[in-house]
Design an enzyme around this catalytic site. Sequence first.
Site, PDB file in Angstrom:
ATOM      1  N   ASP A 107     -16.029 -13.659  17.068  1.00 39.96           N
ATOM      2  CA  ASP A 107     -15.144 -12.508  17.134  1.00 39.96           C
ATOM      3  C   ASP A 107     -15.774 -11.369  17.923  1.00 39.96           C
ATOM      4  O   ASP A 107     -15.114 -10.380  18.226  1.00 39.96           O
ATOM      5  CB  ASP A 107     -14.782 -12.023  15.719  1.00 39.96           C
ATOM      6  CG  ASP A 107     -13.473 -12.622  15.237  1.00 39.96           C
ATOM      7  OD1 ASP A 107     -12.792 -13.254  16.060  1.00 39.96           O
ATOM      8  OD2 ASP A 107     -13.141 -12.445  14.055  1.00 39.96           O
TER       9      ASP A 107
ATOM     10  N   ASP B 263     -10.493 -14.628   1.388  1.00 42.67           N
ATOM     11  CA  ASP B 263     -10.889 -15.865   0.717  1.00 42.67           C
ATOM     12  C   ASP B 263     -10.276 -15.973  -0.682  1.00 42.67           C
ATOM     13  O   ASP B 263      -9.611 -16.961  -1.003  1.00 42.67           O
ATOM     14  CB  ASP B 263     -12.420 -15.993   0.667  1.00 42.67           C
ATOM     15  CG  ASP B 263     -13.118 -14.687   0.309  1.00 42.67           C
ATOM     16  OD1 ASP B 263     -12.419 -13.684   0.061  1.00 42.67           O
ATOM     17  OD2 ASP B 263     -14.364 -14.655   0.281  1.00 42.67           O
TER      18      ASP B 263
HETATM   19  O1  LIG Z   1     -13.510  -9.604  12.019  1.00 39.67           O
HETATM   20  C1  LIG Z   1     -14.309 -10.336  11.448  1.00 39.67           C
HETATM   21  C2  LIG Z   1     -15.109  -9.902  10.388  1.00 39.67           C
HETATM   22  C3  LIG Z   1     -16.005 -10.798   9.802  1.00 39.67           C
HETATM   23  N1  LIG Z   1     -16.119 -12.070  10.254  1.00 39.67           N
HETATM   24  C4  LIG Z   1     -17.097 -12.997   9.645  1.00 39.67           C
HETATM   25  O2  LIG Z   1     -16.893 -13.076   8.255  1.00 39.67           O
HETATM   26  C5  LIG Z   1     -18.101 -13.433   7.619  1.00 39.67           C
HETATM   27  C6  LIG Z   1     -18.317 -12.592   6.388  1.00 39.67           C
HETATM   28  O3  LIG Z   1     -18.645 -11.282   6.714  1.00 39.67           O
HETATM   29  P1  LIG Z   1     -19.836 -10.492   5.992  1.00 39.67           P
HETATM   30  O4  LIG Z   1     -19.887  -9.148   6.584  1.00 39.67           O
HETATM   31  O5  LIG Z   1     -21.069 -11.296   5.991  1.00 39.67           O
HETATM   32  O6  LIG Z   1     -19.242 -10.329   4.542  1.00 39.67           O
HETATM   33  P2  LIG Z   1     -19.779 -10.813   3.109  1.00 39.67           P
HETATM   34  O7  LIG Z   1     -19.393  -9.769   2.140  1.00 39.67           O
HETATM   35  O8  LIG Z   1     -21.182 -11.207   3.128  1.00 39.67           O
HETATM   36  O9  LIG Z   1     -18.852 -12.102   2.929  1.00 39.67           O
HETATM   37  C7  LIG Z   1     -18.182 -12.537   1.774  1.00 39.67           C
HETATM   38  O10 LIG Z   1     -16.947 -11.851   1.589  1.00 39.67           O
HETATM   39  C8  LIG Z   1     -15.991 -11.961   2.641  1.00 39.67           C
HETATM   40  C9  LIG Z   1     -14.714 -11.331   2.171  1.00 39.67           C
HETATM   41  O11 LIG Z   1     -14.855  -9.992   1.887  1.00 39.67           O
HETATM   42  C10 LIG Z   1     -15.737 -13.411   3.019  1.00 39.67           C
HETATM   43  O12 LIG Z   1     -14.991 -13.429   4.204  1.00 39.67           O
HETATM   44  C11 LIG Z   1     -17.033 -14.131   3.261  1.00 39.67           C
HETATM   45  O13 LIG Z   1     -16.816 -15.473   3.570  1.00 39.67           O
HETATM   46  C12 LIG Z   1     -17.884 -14.003   2.008  1.00 39.67           C
HETATM   47  O14 LIG Z   1     -19.111 -14.709   2.175  1.00 39.67           O
HETATM   48  C13 LIG Z   1     -19.219 -13.277   8.641  1.00 39.67           C
HETATM   49  O15 LIG Z   1     -19.650 -14.547   9.049  1.00 39.67           O
HETATM   50  C14 LIG Z   1     -18.533 -12.540   9.778  1.00 39.67           C
HETATM   51  O16 LIG Z   1     -19.050 -12.878  11.009  1.00 39.67           O
HETATM   52  C15 LIG Z   1     -15.329 -12.506  11.306  1.00 39.67           C
HETATM   53  O17 LIG Z   1     -15.437 -13.652  11.735  1.00 39.67           O
HETATM   54  N2  LIG Z   1     -14.445 -11.639  11.871  1.00 39.67           N
END
Ligand SMILES: O=c1ccn([C@@H]2O[C@H](COP(=O)(O)OP(=O)(O)O[C@H]3O[C@H](CO)[C@@H](O)[C@H](O)[C@H]3O)[C@@H](O)[C@H]2O)c(=O)[nH]1
Length: 747
Positions: free
Chosen positions: A143, A449
Amino acid sequence: MGTEGRDGGGGALFETTAAEGRQGYRLFAGSVLVGISLIWAYRATHIPAEGGAKWAWIALLAADVWFGLYWLLTQSVRWSPSRRQTFKNRLSQRYKEELPTVDVFVCTADPKIEPPALVMNTVLSVMAYDYPPEKLSVYLSDDGGSELTFYALLQAAGFAREWIPFCRRFQVEPRSPAAYFRAATAAPPTAAADERRAIEKLYKEMEENIRTVTELGRIPEDIRGEHKGFLEWLPGTTSRDHQSIVQILIDGREPDAVDVDGRPLPTLVYVAREKRPHRHHNFKAGAMNSLMRVSSEISGGRMILNVDCDMYSNDSQSVRDAMCFFMDEGAGDEIGYVQFAQKFENVTKNDLYGSSLTIITEVDFHGLDGVGGPLYTGSGCFHRRWSLMGNKYSDDFREDWKAGGRRSLKEISALALEQRAKVLADCIFEDNTEWGNEVGLKYGCPVEDVITGLSIQCKGWKSVFFNPTRGAFLGIAPMTLSQTILQHKRWSEGDFQILLSPFSPFLYGRHSTGLLLQMGYSIYCLWAPNSIPTICYSLIPSLSLLGRTTLYPQVSSLWFLPFAYVAVAAAGYGLWEALRCGMTARGWWNEWRMWLYKRFTSYLFGFLDTLLLKAGFRNSTFVITEKVTGKDVAGRFEREEMEFGASSPSLSLTILATLAMVNLFCLAAAVWRMAAAEATAAFLGEFFFQLLICGLLVAINGPVYRAMFFRKDGGRMAASVTVTSTAAAAAVVCLAAALMASPRGFI
Ligand SMILES: O=c1ccn([C@@H]2O[C@H](COP(=O)(O)OP(=O)(O)O[C@H]3O[C@H](CO)[C@@H](O)[C@H](O)[C@H]3O)[C@@H](O)[C@H]2O)c(=O)[nH]1
Ligand SMILES: [Mn+2]
């Protein structure tokens, strides 16, 4: 004991075991419920007749009712927990390599916050699964639309040709090269030491190449000429404004797509869906939906594994584990998704920020599994494509394992496939379709999710939680207080939005999920509103110490007993549970601190922002969690010194410091009054609970006082925050004291 998978000859592929000792626990829970009811009875029957005390009392009554009901909700996940076990040997005996096709989706969004070298380790770890490579395809969704990430993936594709055979030959674990080389104990037998050295050297070279380019921030011209793929990054292309890019870096159908041992490689695809400034891209949900369409054109895997870019596979057998559930002849076909436990590799011994989410993983999710299935929590989850597409479960559903898979259309060139797939990643493709609504991951919610998982369960599918002893997926947990607060804000806000949406567990799931599962979801959906009663409980009893009326029964009263029992039972059980799950006592105490801080910041903001969103004043956001930190910050994280980021004052920190100071002032005033009073014992007896609550709040805030007044390092509290919050706390305390001393008597 219960075996779920019915016998297809040779035994079930998995087993579900109910936890023992539940009767004992239910008795205990019953006794706590009696205590809670008595507290409610006391609160309801002793409301002071008039004055401010009446309002303080009513606030506490409301808070006690809230906490009691919330406690009841948390019983849903302690009622009948279960554990799962898989039998991979039976799977291999029965199916050999006749396994379903699997598409792995790795999502990344920003090469600065999510360094490409880290992302590549995740990609390599899933490419190296012990799974027939012709059945495995890996998609990287970028992204960030960044040529840096693309370059890194090119490098990884090259390195995979060496890495995968090495892993196979020496049964390497884990298969993220960085993690493998970091672990000192991972040395293979001496005979292989040379090979290990050679491959490590290759890895370091690749890492160095990626790092150099990332630091430079652009692709040098000589590298640009090496691959036609870079042509996609025309001048003027930015991460927010570019056409769809789909590039098949390894085409598993090609005879030359082999590793150095001549064995086939998994397919590897780079995808950056189209982005335009005026089009909403729906964050990770949008990325996943694009991937679903693109992959259906290229590999059409029946199963989909989703991992965050920082969460590498720590066990090369996990796909086989997942297949034990899906392919079980008895119960497999009704399973929509298998969520693996998420573990984090950077958690320190006492887990200062509670980021291991131990209780959620080790208690809640096993409990949810026992009452209908866990939530889908993004990373480390295997989906059946059919259910993720939004299809309902029906009793006659049978997965056709042989269907899909690598395109039989051998004559289509990779280029032609890319062209077809690109269209599917365009913004307009979703216009006037059900994508993001009835099809694929749902849009408009920061926890795409959870809401998607709920809808899958509501469509009749079961879900499974699998928590093997060796963590299957290891990610990076936030390493500072601010990052933790931000992440939990997104989560609490998203979960609260679900509650207020048509997908509310009690409404949407009314017919298809059980009451206990609905209660289980509510635990998270109510995180945000939880902030309000917590704020009442952290301020009212302490501030009332400045006045004369007590808000709790005296030690000599019989009513004291239920309060004491519930307090001791809740804390004692919580500690026992934490220790049993492998936390330290210190870790449990730290968890309490974060419990408080999250409620005063993340959950409060999540609550208010959701109300604003509902009122139409703001849009949904997704703040990505940072996966890198500076050296100093990392050092303090290792030493478990809380990070208050001297140079970055924030509203959250000011709120936390004010809370800490108010309680410190109240405790000081109480001690002073106690010393002055003639009957200290009587004072103690009268104000026991208020002193206890205030004292505990002061004790738990130790790190805040240190950061405000004693620390000199970069993690201390900014001076401006110290001044503002001390002044604000003094004002609050003076106001409260003045009200109480007023002739009409506040309390
Ligand atoms: O516009 C976006 C924003 C995020 N991501 C991806 O989404 C994932 C999760 O983002 P992160 O900032 O690491 O969030 P976390 O809070 O660690 O993630 C948890 O919470 C998210 C929901 O809030 C879920 O999407 C994730 O799968 C879950 O692991 C990462 O791989 C990002 O690269 C995208 O692909 N596009
Ligand atoms: Mn993350």
